[in-house]
Motif scaffolding. Structure first.
Motif, PDB file in Angstrom:
ATOM      1  N   TYR A 171       0.834  -1.196   0.000  1.00  0.00           N
ATOM      2  CA  TYR A 171       0.000   0.000   0.000  1.00  0.00           C
ATOM      3  C   TYR A 171       0.874   1.254   0.000  1.00  0.00           C
ATOM      4  O   TYR A 171       0.590   2.211  -0.711  1.00  0.00           O
ATOM      5  N   PHE A 172       1.930   1.243   0.818  1.00  0.00           N
ATOM      6  CA  PHE A 172       2.860   2.374   0.801  1.00  0.00           C
ATOM      7  C   PHE A 172       3.472   2.538  -0.592  1.00  0.00           C
ATOM      8  O   PHE A 172       3.605   3.656  -1.095  1.00  0.00           O
ATOM      9  N   THR A 173       3.839   1.428  -1.217  1.00  0.00           N
ATOM     10  CA  THR A 173       4.434   1.481  -2.553  1.00  0.00           C
ATOM     11  C   THR A 173       3.456   2.079  -3.552  1.00  0.00           C
ATOM     12  O   THR A 173       3.807   2.987  -4.319  1.00  0.00           O
ATOM     13  N   GLU A 174       2.220   1.591  -3.532  1.00  0.00           N
ATOM     14  CA  GLU A 174       1.210   2.100  -4.461  1.00  0.00           C
ATOM     15  C   GLU A 174       0.934   3.579  -4.218  1.00  0.00           C
ATOM     16  O   GLU A 174       0.813   4.362  -5.167  1.00  0.00           O
ATOM     17  N   LEU A 175       0.851   3.975  -2.970  1.00  0.00           N
ATOM     18  CA  LEU A 175       0.615   5.378  -2.649  1.00  0.00           C
ATOM     19  C   LEU A 175       1.755   6.249  -3.164  1.00  0.00           C
ATOM     20  O   LEU A 175       1.520   7.300  -3.774  1.00  0.00           O
ATOM     21  N   ALA A 176       2.978   5.831  -2.939  1.00  0.00           N
ATOM     22  CA  ALA A 176       4.135   6.594  -3.429  1.00  0.00           C
ATOM     23  C   ALA A 176       4.079   6.743  -4.945  1.00  0.00           C
ATOM     24  O   ALA A 176       4.292   7.841  -5.484  1.00  0.00           O
ATOM     25  N   GLN A 177       3.796   5.655  -5.635  1.00  0.00           N
ATOM     26  CA  GLN A 177       3.724   5.699  -7.098  1.00  0.00           C
ATOM     27  C   GLN A 177       2.629   6.650  -7.576  1.00  0.00           C
ATOM     28  O   GLN A 177       2.832   7.419  -8.522  1.00  0.00           O
ATOM     29  N   ARG A 178       1.484   6.598  -6.942  1.00  0.00           N
ATOM     30  CA  ARG A 178       0.380   7.490  -7.325  1.00  0.00           C
ATOM     31  C   ARG A 178       0.745   8.955  -7.103  1.00  0.00           C
ATOM     32  O   ARG A 178       0.444   9.819  -7.941  1.00  0.00           O
ATOM     33  N   LEU A 179       1.360   9.250  -5.971  1.00  0.00           N
ATOM     34  CA  LEU A 179       1.693  10.641  -5.660  1.00  0.00           C
ATOM     35  C   LEU A 179       2.676  11.227  -6.660  1.00  0.00           C
ATOM     36  O   LEU A 179       2.483  12.347  -7.136  1.00  0.00           O
ATOM     37  N   VAL A 180       3.733  10.496  -6.985  1.00  0.00           N
ATOM     38  CA  VAL A 180       4.729  11.047  -7.915  1.00  0.00           C
ATOM     39  C   VAL A 180       4.242  11.026  -9.358  1.00  0.00           C
ATOM     40  O   VAL A 180       4.691  11.832 -10.164  1.00  0.00           O
ATOM     41  N   ALA A 181       3.313  10.140  -9.687  1.00  0.00           N
ATOM     42  CA  ALA A 181       2.803  10.061 -11.064  1.00  0.00           C
ATOM     43  C   ALA A 181       1.976  11.278 -11.432  1.00  0.00           C
ATOM     44  O   ALA A 181       1.927  11.662 -12.606  1.00  0.00           O
ATOM     45  N   THR A 182       1.349  11.895 -10.463  1.00  0.00           N
ATOM     46  CA  THR A 182       0.462  13.018 -10.757  1.00  0.00           C
ATOM     47  C   THR A 182       1.050  14.383 -10.409  1.00  0.00           C
ATOM     48  O   THR A 182       0.392  15.397 -10.617  1.00  0.00           O
ATOM     49  N   ASP A 183       2.264  14.403  -9.899  1.00  0.00           N
ATOM     50  CA  ASP A 183       2.903  15.671  -9.554  1.00  0.00           C
ATOM     51  C   ASP A 183       4.393  15.554  -9.849  1.00  0.00           C
ATOM     52  O   ASP A 183       5.131  14.918  -9.097  1.00  0.00           O
ATOM     53  N   SER A 184       4.831  16.179 -10.915  1.00  0.00           N
ATOM     54  CA  SER A 184       6.226  16.041 -11.353  1.00  0.00           C
ATOM     55  C   SER A 184       7.215  16.729 -10.419  1.00  0.00           C
ATOM     56  O   SER A 184       8.418  16.531 -10.542  1.00  0.00           O
TER      57      SER A 184
END
Length: 173
Positions: free
Chosen positions: A20-33
């Motif tokens: 879940y931490f991994t998925e959250l990290a990926q989502r956060l950086v994917a939408t904000d460069s």
């Protein structure tokens, strides 16, 4: 920078799943460069921090593995963060001290027991029939209080905190 604190010295029951931490990290950086995620850790959490970094496989998602893991360095990282997402553990109290917004993931612990009363801090908890139990190790195979606290819910809280921070000129909000 969003700082993740993923472990707890008080047993595995307070741990949100690493995936879940991994998925959250990926989502956060994917939408904000402009955003990066830093996973802080103590010596007991290096394996989990390294696992998140490896699974995320993104240049803006890093861990403190291989770095100075002293509390002073962890505090410095939190002080410079825009947001902290943390388990209910000791380092979560660093964020209010530095006026950094924080999201605490409160599984088996009643968040009222360790409430910071900081206006920029919130605790998220998924209600379950068996909790909050206060146990250090979950006796149930599924660990519902943490597994059912969804990535979507934590991500929405993070985006709310980050948007408020940006709207007020990068001050805590």
């Amino acid at each position: 920078v969003v700082v993740f604190n993923t472990g707890s010295a008080n047993g595995s029951a307070r741990n949100w799943p690493l995936e879940y931490f991994t998925e959250l990290a990926q989502r956060l950086v994917a939408t904000d460069s402009e955003l990066a995620v830093l996973v802080i850790c103590g010596p007991a959490e290096t394996e989990s921090a390294a696992a998140i970094e490896a699974a995320a496989d993104h240049p803006r998602i890093r861990s403190m593995v291989g770095q100075d893991l002293s509390l002073g360095v962890a505090k410095a990282c939190v002080r410079r963060a825009q947001l902290m997402i943390t388990t209910d553990s000791g380092p979560r109290h660093f964020a209010p001290a530095f006026n950094v917004p924080a999201i605490s993931l409160a599984g088996p612990i009643d968040p009222r027991w360790s409430e910071s009363h900081h206006r920029h801090s919130i605790s998220l908890q998924h209600p379950v029939d068996c909790g909050p139990c206060g146990l250090t190790v979950c006796p149930l195979d599924y660990h519902a209080c943490m597994r059912d606290l969804s990535v979507d819910r934590v991500e929405q809280a993070a985006r709310d905190k980050l948007n408020r921070s940006t709207a007020t000129g990068n001050e805590a909000a």
